[in-house]
Design a protein around this motif. Structure first.
Motif, PDB file in Angstrom:
ATOM      1  N   VAL A 102       0.806  -1.222   0.000  1.00  0.00           N
ATOM      2  CA  VAL A 102       0.000   0.000   0.000  1.00  0.00           C
ATOM      3  C   VAL A 102       0.841   1.275   0.000  1.00  0.00           C
ATOM      4  O   VAL A 102       0.577   2.194  -0.789  1.00  0.00           O
ATOM      5  N   PRO A 103       1.871   1.419   0.846  1.00  0.00           N
ATOM      6  CA  PRO A 103       2.628   2.686   0.838  1.00  0.00           C
ATOM      7  C   PRO A 103       3.244   2.998  -0.516  1.00  0.00           C
ATOM      8  O   PRO A 103       3.176   4.135  -0.990  1.00  0.00           O
ATOM      9  N   SER A 104       3.832   1.985  -1.164  1.00  0.00           N
ATOM     10  CA  SER A 104       4.507   2.223  -2.434  1.00  0.00           C
ATOM     11  C   SER A 104       3.528   2.607  -3.537  1.00  0.00           C
ATOM     12  O   SER A 104       3.741   3.575  -4.271  1.00  0.00           O
ATOM     13  N   ILE A 105       2.417   1.861  -3.659  1.00  0.00           N
ATOM     14  CA  ILE A 105       1.453   2.184  -4.721  1.00  0.00           C
ATOM     15  C   ILE A 105       0.736   3.493  -4.409  1.00  0.00           C
ATOM     16  O   ILE A 105       0.372   4.245  -5.319  1.00  0.00           O
TER      17      ILE A 105
ATOM     18  N   LEU B 203     -14.324  -6.106   4.746  1.00  0.00           N
ATOM     19  CA  LEU B 203     -15.164  -4.939   4.477  1.00  0.00           C
ATOM     20  C   LEU B 203     -14.591  -4.154   3.294  1.00  0.00           C
ATOM     21  O   LEU B 203     -13.375  -3.994   3.173  1.00  0.00           O
ATOM     22  N   PRO B 204     -15.476  -3.623   2.421  1.00  0.00           N
ATOM     23  CA  PRO B 204     -15.015  -2.861   1.244  1.00  0.00           C
ATOM     24  C   PRO B 204     -14.625  -1.446   1.617  1.00  0.00           C
ATOM     25  O   PRO B 204     -15.311  -0.480   1.282  1.00  0.00           O
ATOM     26  N   GLN B 205     -13.499  -1.327   2.312  1.00  0.00           N
ATOM     27  CA  GLN B 205     -13.076  -0.010   2.787  1.00  0.00           C
ATOM     28  C   GLN B 205     -11.564   0.042   2.911  1.00  0.00           C
ATOM     29  O   GLN B 205     -10.890  -0.978   3.040  1.00  0.00           O
ATOM     30  N   PHE B 206     -11.050   1.296   2.849  1.00  0.00           N
ATOM     31  CA  PHE B 206      -9.630   1.540   3.065  1.00  0.00           C
ATOM     32  C   PHE B 206      -9.500   2.601   4.145  1.00  0.00           C
ATOM     33  O   PHE B 206     -10.128   3.653   4.063  1.00  0.00           O
ATOM     34  N   GLU B 207      -8.695   2.298   5.167  1.00  0.00           N
ATOM     35  CA  GLU B 207      -8.498   3.236   6.259  1.00  0.00           C
ATOM     36  C   GLU B 207      -7.165   3.959   6.091  1.00  0.00           C
ATOM     37  O   GLU B 207      -6.106   3.327   6.032  1.00  0.00           O
ATOM     38  N   GLN B 208      -7.243   5.277   6.021  1.00  0.00           N
ATOM     39  CA  GLN B 208      -6.054   6.118   5.871  1.00  0.00           C
ATOM     40  C   GLN B 208      -5.937   7.024   7.096  1.00  0.00           C
ATOM     41  O   GLN B 208      -6.903   7.704   7.461  1.00  0.00           O
ATOM     42  N   VAL B 209      -4.779   7.023   7.734  1.00  0.00           N
ATOM     43  CA  VAL B 209      -4.556   7.901   8.881  1.00  0.00           C
ATOM     44  C   VAL B 209      -4.072   9.248   8.371  1.00  0.00           C
ATOM     45  O   VAL B 209      -3.039   9.346   7.701  1.00  0.00           O
ATOM     46  N   VAL B 210      -4.825  10.307   8.678  1.00  0.00           N
ATOM     47  CA  VAL B 210      -4.496  11.668   8.256  1.00  0.00           C
ATOM     48  C   VAL B 210      -4.500  12.566   9.488  1.00  0.00           C
ATOM     49  O   VAL B 210      -5.520  12.696  10.160  1.00  0.00           O
ATOM     50  N   LEU B 211      -3.358  13.174   9.777  1.00  0.00           N
ATOM     51  CA  LEU B 211      -3.218  14.046  10.946  1.00  0.00           C
ATOM     52  C   LEU B 211      -3.696  13.352  12.218  1.00  0.00           C
ATOM     53  O   LEU B 211      -4.366  13.941  13.067  1.00  0.00           O
ATOM     54  N   GLY B 212      -3.357  12.074  12.337  1.00  0.00           N
ATOM     55  CA  GLY B 212      -3.688  11.309  13.533  1.00  0.00           C
ATOM     56  C   GLY B 212      -5.108  10.798  13.593  1.00  0.00           C
ATOM     57  O   GLY B 212      -5.492  10.145  14.573  1.00  0.00           O
ATOM     58  N   LYS B 213      -5.899  11.072  12.555  1.00  0.00           N
ATOM     59  CA  LYS B 213      -7.285  10.609  12.526  1.00  0.00           C
ATOM     60  C   LYS B 213      -7.472   9.603  11.398  1.00  0.00           C
ATOM     61  O   LYS B 213      -6.845   9.711  10.344  1.00  0.00           O
TER      62      LYS B 213
ATOM     63  N   GLU C 100     -16.158 -17.508   2.346  1.00  0.00           N
ATOM     64  CA  GLU C 100     -17.598 -17.325   2.566  1.00  0.00           C
ATOM     65  C   GLU C 100     -18.010 -15.869   2.380  1.00  0.00           C
ATOM     66  O   GLU C 100     -19.165 -15.578   2.031  1.00  0.00           O
ATOM     67  N   ALA C 101     -17.070 -14.942   2.589  1.00  0.00           N
ATOM     68  CA  ALA C 101     -17.345 -13.510   2.400  1.00  0.00           C
ATOM     69  C   ALA C 101     -17.151 -13.079   0.948  1.00  0.00           C
ATOM     70  O   ALA C 101     -17.234 -11.891   0.638  1.00  0.00           O
ATOM     71  N   GLY C 102     -16.878 -14.035   0.064  1.00  0.00           N
ATOM     72  CA  GLY C 102     -16.730 -13.720  -1.355  1.00  0.00           C
ATOM     73  C   GLY C 102     -15.316 -13.456  -1.811  1.00  0.00           C
ATOM     74  O   GLY C 102     -15.091 -13.133  -2.985  1.00  0.00           O
ATOM     75  N   VAL C 103     -14.333 -13.598  -0.895  1.00  0.00           N
ATOM     76  CA  VAL C 103     -12.939 -13.361  -1.258  1.00  0.00           C
ATOM     77  C   VAL C 103     -12.431 -14.524  -2.108  1.00  0.00           C
ATOM     78  O   VAL C 103     -12.584 -15.692  -1.740  1.00  0.00           O
ATOM     79  N   ARG C 104     -11.800 -14.189  -3.236  1.00  0.00           N
ATOM     80  CA  ARG C 104     -11.256 -15.212  -4.120  1.00  0.00           C
ATOM     81  C   ARG C 104      -9.749 -15.084  -4.319  1.00  0.00           C
ATOM     82  O   ARG C 104      -9.132 -15.969  -4.887  1.00  0.00           O
ATOM     83  N   ASN C 105      -9.177 -13.977  -3.834  1.00  0.00           N
ATOM     84  CA  ASN C 105      -7.716 -13.862  -3.891  1.00  0.00           C
ATOM     85  C   ASN C 105      -7.236 -12.819  -2.886  1.00  0.00           C
ATOM     86  O   ASN C 105      -8.020 -12.019  -2.366  1.00  0.00           O
ATOM     87  N   ILE C 106      -5.922 -12.877  -2.625  1.00  0.00           N
ATOM     88  CA  ILE C 106      -5.297 -12.000  -1.631  1.00  0.00           C
ATOM     89  C   ILE C 106      -4.065 -11.348  -2.246  1.00  0.00           C
ATOM     90  O   ILE C 106      -3.246 -12.020  -2.874  1.00  0.00           O
ATOM     91  N   GLU C 107      -3.943 -10.037  -2.073  1.00  0.00           N
ATOM     92  CA  GLU C 107      -2.758  -9.301  -2.510  1.00  0.00           C
ATOM     93  C   GLU C 107      -2.535  -8.129  -1.575  1.00  0.00           C
ATOM     94  O   GLU C 107      -3.057  -8.149  -0.459  1.00  0.00           O
ATOM     95  N   MET C 108      -1.769  -7.109  -1.991  1.00  0.00           N
ATOM     96  CA  MET C 108      -1.348  -6.082  -1.038  1.00  0.00           C
ATOM     97  C   MET C 108      -1.524  -4.638  -1.512  1.00  0.00           C
ATOM     98  O   MET C 108      -0.937  -3.724  -0.927  1.00  0.00           O
ATOM     99  N   GLU C 109      -2.326  -4.410  -2.555  1.00  0.00           N
ATOM    100  CA  GLU C 109      -2.454  -3.034  -3.071  1.00  0.00           C
ATOM    101  C   GLU C 109      -3.875  -2.598  -3.423  1.00  0.00           C
ATOM    102  O   GLU C 109      -4.120  -1.409  -3.631  1.00  0.00           O
TER     103      GLU C 109
END
Length: 313
Positions: free
Chosen positions: A114-117, A166-176, A243-252
């Motif tokens: 995630v950081p690199s992409i 969950l279909p979400q991305f959490e980004q920390v911005v200014l500590g939040k 069971e949650a519909g995931v069919r593959n795993i990666e990092m970006e």
């Protein structure tokens, strides 16, 4: 908050602006120069509209060598003049990323995780904005671990999900913590699936893609330097993911989907499964087999691009 467009610009101008790649940062308009440091490009030293204004498709992937090979492959597929091996790395002034332009296609490496992409995407989206590009589609081409899939299966991502599915991305911005949606363009995904049925070269599915923070513990591998769980716990987690519909795993995928969605860009994630994680953790296929697997997302996206350019029926 995006800058507000004034009505005095005229409806025609507003319609033109709406089609352009948008950034969500009002401070960019106040800068005399925007240095895209990790690309070794700048708005002052390079004519970005002239260099990139005709881009319609951007393909990104982790490996620099793989994205160079993809650019050469697209050069051949689009039947462009010149020698594919002579394509120049636009980012040759830096060793962070590579970038190749092939007609209306941009091929860029993004490194791992995630950081690199994320860094690459910030500068890529600004580049497309400064170049006044319009109607651009982004693709992430990659490899992944399959969840209940045979090796070599291509996964077109429906939703990019986090470790809790969950279909979400959490980004920390200014500590939040800021939470952003990771839903991708359904139309592009369905069109890619249609392309795969036309090719009939390899199995392709649409499913959720889980994005993790690392390759080992975060993906439930038992073969890392650290492991704090049992084989049974690993399998239980993978079963829940399936069971949650995931069919593959990666990092970006989550940050890719989130940033494209916020900026109104159509995007898709297309990754090949190198193994079925229910069967093991280590990638044991031969080099030649892995090379062919890695070409499958490229072949699929190439067909999509050629259809949009009217080069195939």
């Amino acid at each position: 908050m995006a800058p507000i467009l004034l009505n005095c610009m005229g409806n025609e101008h507003n319609d033109y602006i709406k089609q352009q790649v948008q950034v969500k940062n009002p401070y960019l308009d106040t800068m005399e120069e925007d240095i895209l440091y990790h690309f070794s490009l700048s708005t002052k030293t390079h004519n970005l509209p002239e260099m990139f204004g005709d881009i319609k498709f951007v393909c990104v992937g982790g490996s620099a060598n793989r994205m160079k090979a993809f650019a050469q492959f697209m050069h051949h597929e689009l039947k462009l003049p010149g020698i594919p091996e002579d394509i120049r790395d636009i980012c040759e002034g830096t060793d962070r990323y590579c970038m190749y332009k092939v007609g209306p296609v941009l091929s860029i490496s993004h490194g791992m995780g995630v950081p690199s992409i994320s860094i690459m995407l910030h500068e890529l989206i600004k580049l497309l904005h400064h170049a006044r590009c319009r109607d651009v589609v982004l693709f992430r081409l990659g490899t992944s671990g399959g969840v209940g899939l045979a090796p070599g299966t291509v996964v077109i991502t429906d939703k990019a999900v986090d470790y809790s599915f969950l279909p979400q991305f959490e980004q920390v911005v200014l500590g939040k913590v800021i939470t952003r949606s990771t839903e991708l363009d359904e139309g592009v995904a369905n069109e890619l699936l249609q392309c795969s049925s036309e090719l009939q070269n390899f199995p392709t599915v649409i499913g959720n893609t889980m994005c993790t923070h690392d390759f080992y513990e975060g993906q439930g591998r038992l073969d890392g330097a650290l492991c704090s769980f049992s084989h049974e716990e690993k399998l239980e987690y993978l079963r829940k993911a399936y069971e949650a519909g995931v069919r593959n795993i990666e990092m970006e995928s989550t940050v890719f989907a989130a940033m494209c969605r916020v900026c109104g860009l159509k995007a898709a994630v297309v990754c090949v499964a190198l193994l079925n994680r229910f069967d093991g953790d280590q990638i044991t296929s031969s080099h030649d087999v892995l090379v062919e697997y890695q070409q499958r997302p490229q072949v699929l996206v190439s067909h999509f691009i050629k259809k949009h350019l009217g080069l195939v029926a």
